[in-house]
Design a protein around this motif. Structure first.
Motif, mmCIF file in Angstrom:
data_model
loop_
_atom_site.group_PDB
_atom_site.id
_atom_site.type_symbol
_atom_site.label_atom_id
_atom_site.label_comp_id
_atom_site.label_asym_id
_atom_site.label_seq_id
_atom_site.Cartn_x
_atom_site.Cartn_y
_atom_site.Cartn_z
ATOM 1 N N LYS A 155 0.840 -1.192 0.000
ATOM 2 C CA LYS A 155 0.000 0.000 0.000
ATOM 3 C C LYS A 155 0.882 1.251 0.000
ATOM 4 C CE LYS A 155 -3.772 -2.445 0.358
ATOM 5 N NZ LYS A 155 -4.719 -2.572 -0.767
ATOM 6 N N ASP A 179 -4.944 -2.642 5.029
ATOM 7 C CA ASP A 179 -6.118 -2.718 4.156
ATOM 8 C C ASP A 179 -6.192 -1.494 3.243
ATOM 9 O OD1 ASP A 179 -7.076 -5.133 5.124
ATOM 10 O OD2 ASP A 179 -8.257 -4.181 6.714
ATOM 11 N N GLN A 180 -5.699 -0.364 3.707
ATOM 12 C CA GLN A 180 -5.697 0.863 2.935
ATOM 13 C C GLN A 180 -4.502 1.714 3.336
ATOM 14 O OE1 GLN A 180 -8.694 4.585 1.688
ATOM 15 N NE2 GLN A 180 -9.277 3.228 3.365
ATOM 16 N N SER A 204 -5.404 -4.334 8.909
ATOM 17 C CA SER A 204 -6.250 -5.518 9.038
ATOM 18 C C SER A 204 -6.147 -6.099 10.444
ATOM 19 C CB SER A 204 -5.825 -6.575 8.019
ATOM 20 O OG SER A 204 -6.487 -7.806 8.252
ATOM 21 N N HIS A 240 -11.400 -2.944 11.648
ATOM 22 C CA HIS A 240 -10.031 -2.616 11.280
ATOM 23 C C HIS A 240 -9.456 -1.681 12.335
ATOM 24 C CE1 HIS A 240 -12.286 0.897 9.882
ATOM 25 N NE2 HIS A 240 -11.161 1.578 9.888
#
Length: 293
Positions: A155, A179-180, A204, A240
């Motif tokens: 990421k 996750d982002q 995550s 999250h």
């Protein structure tokens, strides 16, 4: 992923998504705010401006319920405000050591005058704009830079955030799966703009129990993140951990608001509820963590 305010965050998102420029190379976010007081400045002009102190004040002061100054930051903030006044961008009554939203708006206007836009003109001082403002007025000390854009766990982040995550992983003895990442304007509508700039990541929690999640949040906070364990019951997102690197000069306006709320003991959500994470005191930036470890 987690938003803070629906109205302001959406407005900020609409502005930020149009220009992805950073605050360290030419760069809108306006800050509509009015101050109840209009007293003249009393602090003397400083010869040096501590960028670390100014950044912290620029995140906290707009979120305060009063016009008090961030401890240790008032002399530097006053010097910046005097310079903005000299540029014709800030009325004298707001030169008071409080980096409130009128000062944020004035600083954003100055950034735009230099050609910055998007996250580079959010009103959060970057090294280049602060040095330009200080020409002939003050020197800039304790410079904070986000660094180049890079990757961590596949990421996009910047090098400052990557270093913070790497240190957290070392302490925890485990890899943190993102996750982002950052610099993701419009990538996730539920983010409300918090990931449009640098410094913001979602981690995550797959395979983590409550104790493990709490431990991760605690360590992230220790190295300089405003971090929270987010649950589906709080909003339209999966479980999250949301983390924002405090004082990253590339923070989006919604992310800046989250860090300010964190300093003031809030959860960084639209309900402005009390912080629900593990207490870490004192709150430290990455630079402060490095000096004490």
């Amino acid at each position: 992923m987690t938003p803070i305010r629906s109205g302001l965050a959406i407005a900020a998102l609409a502005l930020l998504a149009t220009a992805p420029a950073t605050n360290t190379a030419p760069a809108t976010t306006s800050a509509a705010n009015a101050r109840a007081t209009d007293s003249p400045a009393t602090a003397s002009q400083a010869t040096g401006v501590d960028m670390q102190a100014v950044l912290v004040a620029a995140q906290i002061d707009p979120r305060r319920a009063d016009q008090s100054s961030t401890p240790g930051a008032a002399p530097s903030v006053t010097a910046v405000e005097r310079a903005l006044q000299a540029e014709g961008l800030l009325p004298a009554g707001f030169v008071d050591g409080h980096f409130g939203t009128r000062t944020v708006a004035a600083y954003a206007a100055y950034q735009r005058s230099l050609g910055f836009s998007g996250i580079g003109a959010s009103g959060l001082p970057g090294a280049q704009s602060l040095r330009s403002l200080g020409t002939g007025r003050f020197d800039v000390t304790h410079v904070v830079r986000p660094g180049e854009r890079t990757e961590h766990g596949g990421k996009q982040v910047n090098t400052r955030t990557k270093a913070m995550l790497t240190e957290a992983e070392r302490i925890l003895g485990r890899e943190l799966v993102l996750d982002q990442g950052s610099y993701n304007p419009g990538g996730d509508p539920t983010s409300a703009g918090t990931h449009d700039g640098g410094g913001a990541v979602d981690i995550s929690v797959t395979g983590m129990d409550t104790a493990a999640r709490t431990d991760v949040v605690r360590v992230l906070r220790e190295v300089g993140f405003a971090a929270w364990d987010r649950t589906p019951g709080q909003g339209d997102w999966p479980h999250h951990i949301h983390a924002v690197a405090i004082s990253d000069p590339d923070l989006s306006s919604p992310a800046q608001e989250q860090t300010g709320d964190y300093y003031l003991g809030k959860n960084g959500l639209a309900n402005h509820a009390p912080d629900d994470g593990p207490k870490v005191e004192p709150i430290r930036t990455w630079e402060e963590y490095q000096r004490t470890n």
